[in-house]
Design a protein around this motif. Structure first.
Motif, PDB file in Angstrom:
ATOM      1  N   LYS A 183       0.811  -1.150   0.013  1.00 50.29           N
ATOM      2  CA  LYS A 183      -0.090  -0.064  -0.011  1.00 50.29           C
ATOM      3  C   LYS A 183       0.826   1.115  -0.019  1.00 50.29           C
ATOM      4  N   LEU A 184       0.476   2.264  -0.715  1.00 48.08           N
ATOM      5  CA  LEU A 184       1.014   3.410  -0.829  1.00 48.08           C
ATOM      6  C   LEU A 184       0.914   4.485   0.791  1.00 48.08           C
ATOM      7  N   TYR A 185       2.251   4.846   1.135  1.00 46.54           N
ATOM      8  CA  TYR A 185       2.190   5.893   2.221  1.00 46.54           C
ATOM      9  C   TYR A 185       3.001   7.098   2.040  1.00 46.54           C
ATOM     10  N   LYS A 186       2.993   7.909   2.890  1.00 53.30           N
ATOM     11  CA  LYS A 186       3.442   9.223   2.863  1.00 53.30           C
ATOM     12  C   LYS A 186       4.760   8.934   2.720  1.00 53.30           C
ATOM     13  N   ASN A 187       5.324   9.939   1.773  1.00 55.62           N
ATOM     14  CA  ASN A 187       6.862   9.780   1.646  1.00 55.62           C
ATOM     15  C   ASN A 187       7.482   8.711   0.805  1.00 55.62           C
TER      16      ASN A 187
ATOM     17  N   ASP B 193       2.856  12.297  -1.450  1.00 52.79           N
ATOM     18  CA  ASP B 193       2.852  13.630  -0.437  1.00 52.79           C
ATOM     19  C   ASP B 193       2.004  12.977   0.899  1.00 52.79           C
ATOM     20  N   SER B 194       1.168  12.091   0.794  1.00 55.09           N
ATOM     21  CA  SER B 194       0.373  11.979   2.001  1.00 55.09           C
ATOM     22  C   SER B 194      -0.262  10.247   1.889  1.00 55.09           C
ATOM     23  N   ASP B 195      -0.468   9.774   3.066  1.00 54.43           N
ATOM     24  CA  ASP B 195      -1.406   8.399   2.902  1.00 54.43           C
ATOM     25  C   ASP B 195      -2.094   8.378   2.183  1.00 54.43           C
ATOM     26  N   ILE B 196      -2.435   7.356   1.148  1.00 60.57           N
ATOM     27  CA  ILE B 196      -3.539   7.271   0.191  1.00 60.57           C
ATOM     28  C   ILE B 196      -3.884   5.886   0.171  1.00 60.57           C
ATOM     29  N   ASP B 197      -5.370   5.648  -0.124  1.00 65.32           N
ATOM     30  CA  ASP B 197      -5.920   4.289  -0.016  1.00 65.32           C
ATOM     31  C   ASP B 197      -5.771   3.605  -1.432  1.00 65.32           C
ATOM     32  N   TYR B 198      -4.328   3.708  -1.892  1.00 67.36           N
ATOM     33  CA  TYR B 198      -4.024   2.832  -3.134  1.00 67.36           C
ATOM     34  C   TYR B 198      -2.986   1.883  -2.795  1.00 67.36           C
TER      35      TYR B 198
END
Length: 427
Positions: free
Chosen positions: A79-83, A104-109
């Motif tokens: 999962k993709l997280y900030k930074n 740039d930010s935690d996203i639900d992807y």
């Protein structure tokens, strides 16, 4: 003191240690799935792929997102997280391998199997590494690593071996301060480019809207104010093109070629078309029509009422109408502005389901406003000024953006070009 002078002073005498990426960050590959895993109802895990990284700007776009079913096996690390730094790890095209985007930010992807993510350890700044991965330094490394391979695949071994410059390795606090200063300068260039792009785009849009408004106003007349005539009534010649196209390597071309333009050439040309890529055999002219320089070309198929003026004698097919103005009644430029202003009305006359088109007979019976010749010339002079301004802005937009991008790339590569030993030692 300039930003560059400041950085030169900051970096003066700074010790740099080159470490393998695996020493400063974790490289994680994405989730794999089959066609059967794809969701049909829109529910599930949203997955980003290579097409979701815009190469020119190194940013995420959310076009054409894949969604896989909830029962698909995924890991939290996918999962993709900030930074996070998202990277394209495999592609049929070499230029798309290694393109990156910063999260740039935690996203639900989540990210797919042909993708990877770089996650930095505490002693390196994510944005510092991101700028390094967008630089020529990384691209040259990939060129070297992938040169002998026919498969464009950024494997974990290749990625983990990429050498990263770490300033002041024995002083973590100072190292991060230097990295952050480099990031601040490069991010400033990025922000300025984005602001300039937004400003120029907004100005261009405003000018285009203003131009369209005044064009419509200048070409709108009250009842009885002007004469309404068909194009046939103000033309020395009006008719469809005619050509039998032969390949450029046809032996019958010996003896000279005649320019041939197509519908796409008209659509992509500016006010006057001065270049051509195809030719027509002069030996076939008895079965064709050579239109003179200055002819207004009007498309009547696919993209209706696209126009350009011939800058040379040329043939064209029957998907294009040729208009030669009667100089005592009108001018080519006035008619071109008319057709541009009345484009929506002309397109409403189109027929055909697979491809819109308008036939010559329909075109010949459509009336247009024709004030006295002197008034036509006055209108053209005003619209020419608007057209020149709009064209100038249209051309300057990509040029200015490209210059800012080159400036950013210059400083980025300069700031990241630390002295490098011939051999990088790592475990």
């Amino acid at each position: 003191m300039s930003e560059l002078s400041y950085m030169e002073k900051l970096l003066d005498g700074v010790e740099v240690e080159w470490k393998a990426l695996s020493d400063v960050a974790e490289y994680v590959r994405g989730l794999t799935y089959s066609k059967a895993n794809e969701s049909r109802d829109g529910s599930g895990y949203k997955v980003l792929r290579a097409n979701n990284i815009t190469l020119s700007s190194s940013t995420i776009n959310l076009d054409n997102i894949k969604i896989v079913k909830h029962e698909t096996k995924v890991k939290p690390t996918q999962k993709l997280y900030k930074n996070d730094i998202l990277i394209s790890a495999a592609s049929g095209s070499r230029e798309h391998v290694g393109k990156v985007a910063f999260i740039d930010s935690d996203i639900d992807y989540y990210f797919g199997g042909f993708m990877g993510v770089v996650r930095c350890f505490p002693h390196i700044t994510s944005r510092f590494l991101f700028h390094l991965l967008t630089s020529d330094i990384f691209q040259k490394y990939l060129d070297e690593m992938l040169n002998s391979s026919t498969i464009n695949n950024l494997s974990s071994s290749i990625m983990n071996a990429f050498p990263i410059p770490i300033p002041c390795p024995d002083n973590p606090e100072k190292s991060l301060a230097i990295q952050n200063e480099i990031v601040r300068i490069l991010d400033t260039f990025t922000e300025l480019t984005a602001e300039l792009t937004a400003e120029l785009t907004a100005e261009l849009t405003a000018r285009q809207q203003q131009y369209a408004y005044y064009r419509k106003q200048l070409l709108t007349f009250n009842d009885g104010e002007v004469e309404w005539k068909t194009l046939k009534e103000v033309a020395l010649e009006l008719g469809r093109g005619k050509s039998r196209h032969r390949p450029r390597n046809d032996p019958k071309l010996y003896g000279g070629d005649v320019p041939l333009i197509q519908t796409g050439d008209v659509r992509n040309a500016s006010h006057v078309i001065n270049e051509y890529t195809q030719t027509y055999s002069k030996f076939g002219l008895e079965q064709s029509k050579l239109w003179p320089k200055g002819t207004l070309c009007i498309t009547i198929a696919a993209n209706i009422a696209e126009t350009t003026i011939l800058g040379f004698d040329s043939c064209f097919p029957d998907s294009i109408i040729g208009f030669v103005a009667d100089p005592e009644k009108t001018t080519t430029s006035y008619v071109e502005y008319l057709l541009t202003s009345f484009k929506s009305e002309l397109q409403a006359q189109s027929t055909g389901s697979a491809q819109s088109n308008i036939n010559l007979a329909t075109f010949e019976r459509l009336p247009f406003p024709f004030p006295p010749l002197a008034e036509q010339q006055r209108i053209v002079a005003i619209l020419d000024k608007f057209d020149t301004l709009t064209t100038s802005l249209t051309e300057s937009l990509p040029r200015e953006i490209a210059l800012r991008q080159q400036q950013y790339e210059y400083y980025r590569d300069l700031l990241l070009s630390f002295p490098k030993p011939e051999v990088v030692a790592h475990d």
